[in-house]
Motif scaffolding. Structure first.
Motif, PDB file in Angstrom:
ATOM      1  N   ARG A 181       0.814  -1.220   0.000  1.00  0.00           N
ATOM      2  CA  ARG A 181       0.000   0.000   0.000  1.00  0.00           C
ATOM      3  C   ARG A 181       0.843   1.263   0.000  1.00  0.00           C
ATOM      4  N   TYR A 199      -7.482   5.558  -0.763  1.00  0.00           N
ATOM      5  CA  TYR A 199      -7.517   4.316   0.016  1.00  0.00           C
ATOM      6  C   TYR A 199      -8.938   3.884   0.361  1.00  0.00           C
ATOM      7  N   ASP A 238      -9.423   0.114  -0.534  1.00  0.00           N
ATOM      8  CA  ASP A 238      -8.707  -0.708   0.440  1.00  0.00           C
ATOM      9  C   ASP A 238      -9.384  -0.655   1.802  1.00  0.00           C
ATOM     10  N   LYS A 286     -12.443  -2.880   1.788  1.00  0.00           N
ATOM     11  CA  LYS A 286     -12.046  -4.289   1.810  1.00  0.00           C
ATOM     12  C   LYS A 286     -11.554  -4.717   3.192  1.00  0.00           C
ATOM     13  N   ASP A 287     -10.928  -3.789   3.923  1.00  0.00           N
ATOM     14  CA  ASP A 287     -10.427  -4.122   5.255  1.00  0.00           C
ATOM     15  C   ASP A 287     -11.557  -4.276   6.269  1.00  0.00           C
ATOM     16  N   PRO A 301     -14.723  -7.334   4.494  1.00  0.00           N
ATOM     17  CA  PRO A 301     -13.999  -8.191   3.550  1.00  0.00           C
ATOM     18  C   PRO A 301     -14.879  -8.873   2.511  1.00  0.00           C
ATOM     19  N   ALA A 358      -0.714   2.576   7.112  1.00  0.00           N
ATOM     20  CA  ALA A 358      -1.512   1.361   6.925  1.00  0.00           C
ATOM     21  C   ALA A 358      -0.641   0.112   6.950  1.00  0.00           C
ATOM     22  N   THR A 398      -3.540  -2.289   8.843  1.00  0.00           N
ATOM     23  CA  THR A 398      -4.927  -2.028   8.467  1.00  0.00           C
ATOM     24  C   THR A 398      -5.076  -0.577   8.026  1.00  0.00           C
ATOM     25  N   VAL A 399      -5.997  -0.318   7.101  1.00  0.00           N
ATOM     26  CA  VAL A 399      -6.172   1.021   6.546  1.00  0.00           C
ATOM     27  C   VAL A 399      -6.897   1.990   7.480  1.00  0.00           C
TER      28      VAL A 399
END
Length: 432
Positions: A58, A272, A275, A278-279, A282, A397, A402-403
């Motif tokens: 990332r 982001y 992302d 998705k974090d 999921p 991140a 994690t974002v």
């Protein structure tokens, strides 16, 4: 001033929102706002896609925005000098040719699987977009009655918002392949299978960027043969003297700082966003995450229209401060809440970002008189914040794993904007 044609007579422009003889030319100028919005917002898709096709983490992918906004910073002043000498049309044509060249470079870069080649192509696109933004934002005032110049610019910016809304959808359909492998699956691939997977994912950028190049070249051809209004005569004041006075004009200095933080926050959040989704959720696919980003950008566009109406009753600085505080709270929720509550907070943040760029810009240049073009250039250069914050957020991140934690950086940015809104005094006297 050379390069522009068709001088506009005062009687011809008076009372006209768009002077009849220049309606098609105005449509072409509006298309520029849409065109650079597509390129800017495709970057949010590329950050995710390059992690797959080039094996980036990332933080590395965040350099997409770094290079892109460095291009803006480097080219903004040369673009202004070019137009000062040759006129707006020359600046627009130069911008479109640079934009098309950068987009075409995506094809060989995808074959080489070279991150460096992609970054150079993005720099070229950004150089072109910088020329286009420097020209188009100012040029809209020349297409009709000066009293309706603000409305014309708002109309053009609405199409920029439309491009921003559509870019994630177009990018999701044309760039995301729909193939999503887990990290474990990728690690288990043989070298040949991994190379084929990377090549397949990299090839998805060829079609959309070739289409962008063709669109830019078509618009360039139309601009070259279309009658456009003459550029306004340039100011004869000394540039060193203007610079000295602008450096002492506190509203402008504060606006440059606030704009740096705003663009950093905006670009970081949107870069982001996929992302992030998705974090915290999921089960959501990449394409659906991109569609959620598009929904967020629809709120951004709605916020621009509603914010303009609200400003008829609320002072711009006060509204700016309120929106900044709202985003401080939303970023905190995004960082710590988790799940769909966090996603909802991040989606809503775009609504409250909507008025920030134009409001900071207007407050900064208010009262600068003949030095307004130079002051505007300084505020435009402040968008280098978009080059600084995405890599920092990517690094946070990666370190945190994690974002969501990275959303604390935009939170700090919005605090800085709230402070600016609290302290700004637009009526401050311009230094003599």
């Amino acid at each position: 001033m050379m390069g522009d044609t068709g001088p506009m007579e005062p009687a011809e422009a008076a009372g006209s929102f768009i002077t009849p003889n220049y309606r098609f030319g105005f449509v072409l100028i509006i298309s520029l706002f849409f065109l650079w919005a597509l390129a800017n917002n495709f970057n949010d898709i590329l950050i995710r896609q390059f992690q797959k096709s080039l094996g980036l983490d990332r933080a590395q992918a965040g350099f997409i925005q770094f290079v892109f906004y460095i291009g803006y910073f480097v080219v903004a002043l040369p673009a202004g000098l070019l137009m000062r000498r040759f006129g707006y049309k020359a600046g627009i044509l130069t911008g479109l040719l640079l934009y098309a060249s950068g987009a075409l470079l995506f094809f060989p870069a995808s074959l080489m699987l070279s991150y460096g080649a992609f970054l150079f192509a993005l720099f070229m696109i950004a150089a072109g977009a910088a020329c286009l933004e420097t020209a188009a934002n100012a040029y809209t005032s020349s297409f009709g009655d000066p009293r309706t110049a603000v409305q014309r610019l708002n109309l053009a910016q609405a199409f920029n918002g439309l491009g921003a809304c559509l870019a994630p959808v177009i990018g999701a359909m044309l760039i995301f392949s729909g193939v999503e492998h887990s990290a474990a699956t990728v690690e288990a691939m043989s070298p040949a299978a991994l190379a084929a997977y990377r090549a397949s994912e990299a090839s998805t950028v060829q079609l959309p960027y070739t289409l962008l190049a063709l669109a830019a070249l078509l618009v360039a051809g139309a601009v070259a043969v279309t009658r456009l209004p003459a550029a306004q005569p340039r100011d004869g004041a000394s540039l060193p003297d203007q610079f000295r006075r602008l450096a002492r004009h506190r509203p402008l200095v504060g606006a440059v700082i606030a704009q740096f933080f705003y663009v950093g926050a905006q670009v970081g959040i949107w870069s982001y966003f996929i992302d992030f989704v998705k974090d915290v959720t999921p089960s959501v696919t990449e394409r659906n995450a991109a569609f959620l980003l598009s929904a967020s950008l629809v709120l951004f566009m709605i916020g621009r229209f509603s914010g303009t109406a609200i400003m008829a009753r609320v002072r711009p600085a006060r509204l700016l401060g309120g929106y900044a505080l709202a985003n401080v709270m939303l970023c905190a929720v995004a960082a710590f809440a988790g799940g769909w509550i966090a996603v909802g907070a991040l989606i809503l943040s775009s609504f409250f970002m909507s008025i920030m760029f134009p409001t900071i810009f207007a407050l900064g240049i208010e009262g600068t008189g003949p030095a307004k073009p130079l002051g505007s250039s300084f505020i435009i250069m402040a968008i280098i914040g978009g080059a600084i914050f995405p890599p920092l957020m990517g690094l946070v991140a990666v370190r945190a794993g994690t974002v969501p934690v990275a959303m604390l950086l935009p939170l700090v940015c919005f605090v800085a904007i709230a402070i600016y809104a609290r302290r700004i005094k637009p009526e401050a006297t311009y230094p003599a």
